[in-house]
Design a protein around this motif. Structure first.
Motif, PDB file in Angstrom:
ATOM      1  N   ASN A 206       0.591  -1.041  -0.191  1.00  0.00           N
ATOM      2  CA  ASN A 206      -0.284  -0.093   0.001  1.00  0.00           C
ATOM      3  C   ASN A 206       0.794   1.039  -0.377  1.00  0.00           C
ATOM      4  N   GLN A 207       1.969   1.137   0.585  1.00  0.00           N
ATOM      5  CA  GLN A 207       2.835   2.269   0.830  1.00  0.00           C
ATOM      6  C   GLN A 207       3.695   2.689  -0.746  1.00  0.00           C
TER       7      GLN A 207
ATOM      8  N   HIS B  57       0.818   3.563  -2.891  1.00  0.00           N
ATOM      9  CA  HIS B  57       0.665   5.374  -2.810  1.00  0.00           C
ATOM     10  C   HIS B  57       1.840   5.889  -3.293  1.00  0.00           C
ATOM     11  N   SER B  58       3.704   5.964  -3.480  1.00  0.00           N
ATOM     12  CA  SER B  58       4.349   6.718  -3.847  1.00  0.00           C
ATOM     13  C   SER B  58       3.961   6.999  -5.456  1.00  0.00           C
TER      14      SER B  58
END
Length: 467
Positions: free
Chosen positions: A150-151, A154-155
């Motif tokens: 998820n991180q 997002h990036s």
């Protein structure tokens, strides 16, 4: 990104008219009055499309000969032919030689715009079809709901539209190309080409040829269009960039700085507009310290660094990935989808996956093709490949392992106790006293436990319980 149109006509008024029509629609234009100017313009920067007059007075080559040169060196560049003296034979010859279409002067502006848009779109679709053929069997989406994924997602959403260069690090098979393609798909260049070059598979003496191409006459051959030029207007993905020779690294630094380069064996400068995304499975700071990677290249590539987590750090994503790969592989192979038993899935999640997502995908394909039995039956832990089975917890290899792994602890304990006590009672011929002594229970306590577990008088095989 605005389309770059090259207009080739010996009449300045015609060039100016066409340029005005196209520029009003937000396109960029360049002009050439004869064959030599046209070929030089294409060599300096590959256009999105060429509008080419058939009759070029005072030119070394006529329009059909220029078309032949363009199609030989740049087959993906669409060409629309125009003429004030056209006939059916000329139009047929132009299209047979690779032109997208033919339009007669005088022409209406909307007719010209329609042809230009259709030609560019057809070229884009051909390129995408070619890329899709390369992608068959591969996956280009981030699958998972774990925190690291998820991180990362997002990036990607944040950096993709910016056009900044990105360096993706991570172990082999973790999905670095997946992220590179996502960055391209979500960028403002997504209608341009995505070109990938694996530096680890190239011989050092051939890498520059692949990157920059060659001029006519180099090693006795014709002109070769390199990956930088192929990626003009789009994205170039340099996979495993740490394997690039130091000399080539220096040339890449200059290309990134100037957006121009020379083909191998040539002297003229070629202009490109390319976003470079690189990847590596090595620690580039350590490579810099031992002199194997240029520090200036590292800082130019690593404007935005992204890190791919190994699969062992996102085990909760394994069920989603395994089922996704099973669905994709079954569709490709024309086989029915197999489901995973809870014991098999637990074993997959317990494995460390040194080959990461790529190894999981290959394992799922192996299971679909090689595991025998009714396709409607679930894949069990004992069906997994030997390297996974060797580290699978013993309880998962039991024939009730799949049932147990799908139950809460209390219910799983009951299943185990029942199977265990039945096996022990059978072992001692149904003798309760001997069984109780062996398992370390009071005889009355064993009677109560057997009754609570639904074991009465005799089992289904006719085993009688005796004192």
């Amino acid at each position: 990104m605005a389309h770059d149109i090259l207009i080739v006509d010996d009449e300045a008024d015609i060039r100016m008219l066409i340029a005005g029509i196209l520029e009003d629609e937000g396109m960029k234009t360049r002009e050439a009055a004869d064959a030599d100017q046209a070929l030089a313009a294409v060599a300096a920067r590959r256009p999105s499309l060429v509008i080419q007059d058939i009759w070029l007075q005072g030119s070394r080559l006529d329009g059909l000969q220029v078309l032949a040169e363009l199609k030989r060196d740049h087959p993906d560049v669409p060409v629309v032919m125009i003429s004030g003296h056209g006939n059916i034979e000329t139009a047929v010859a132009a299209i047979k030689n690779g032109a997208y279409d033919f339009i007669e002067k005088p022409f209406k502006a909307d007719r010209l715009l329609l042809l230009v848009e259709r030609a560019i779109e057809a070229a884009r679709l051909r390129r995408e079809n070619r890329e899709l053929r390369v992608k068959v069997g591969a996956d280009f989406d981030l699958i998972g709901r774990s925190l690291p994924v998820n991180q990362l997602r997002h990036s990607v959403e944040k950096v993709a539209p910016t056009g900044s260069r990105v360096l993706i690090s991570g172990p082999p098979g973790s999905g670095k190309e997946v992220v590179a393609r996502m960055l391209h798909a979500k960028s403002r260049r997504n209608d341009g080409p995505f070109v990938a070059l694996n530096c680890a598979t190239m011989r050092p003496d051939r890498l520059e040829v692949e990157l920059f191409g060659t001029e006519h006459g180099f090693e006795g051959g014709g002109r070769k269009v390199g990956t930088f030029e192929q990626a003009h207007g789009g994205t170039l993905f340099l996979d495993e960039v740490a394997d690039m020779p130091l000399e080539t690294q220096g040339k890449i630094v200059r290309v990134l700085q100037e957006q121009t380069f020379e083909r191998v064996g040539g002297t003229s400068r070629v202009e490109v507009d390319v976003r470079v995304i690189a990847s590596t499975n090595r620690d580039l700071t350590a490579e810099i310290e031992i002199g194997r990677f240029r520090q200036d290249l590292f800082y130019r590539l690593s404007v935005v660094p992204l890190k791919m987590p190994p699969l062992r750090e996102r085990r909760e994503d394994i069920p989603l990935l395994a089922r996704h790969f099973m669905q994709r592989t079954a569709e490709t192979a024309g086989l029915p989808v197999r489901v995973f038993g809870e014991d098999a899935m637990a074993a997959l999640q317990a494995y460390d996956w040194p080959g990461n997502v790529r190894q999981l995908r290959n394992t799922v394909e192996w299971l679909l093709i090689m595991v025998a039995g009714d396709p409607s039956e679930a894949i069990r832990a004992d069906m997994l490949p030997p390297e996974i089975g060797a580290i699978t917890p013993t309880v998962l290899k039991w024939d009730k392992g799949g049932e147990i792994m799908g139950l809460p602890l209390r219910e799983a304990r009951e299943v185990f106790e029942r199977e265990y006590l039945l096996a022990q009672v059978t072992r001692f011929g149904g003798n309760i006293s001997r069984t109780a002594s062996f398992v370390g229970m009071e005889r009355s306590a064993l009677h109560r436990k057997l009754k609570s577990l639904g074991v009465h008088g005799s089992d289904k095989n006719g085993l009688k319980l005796v004192e």
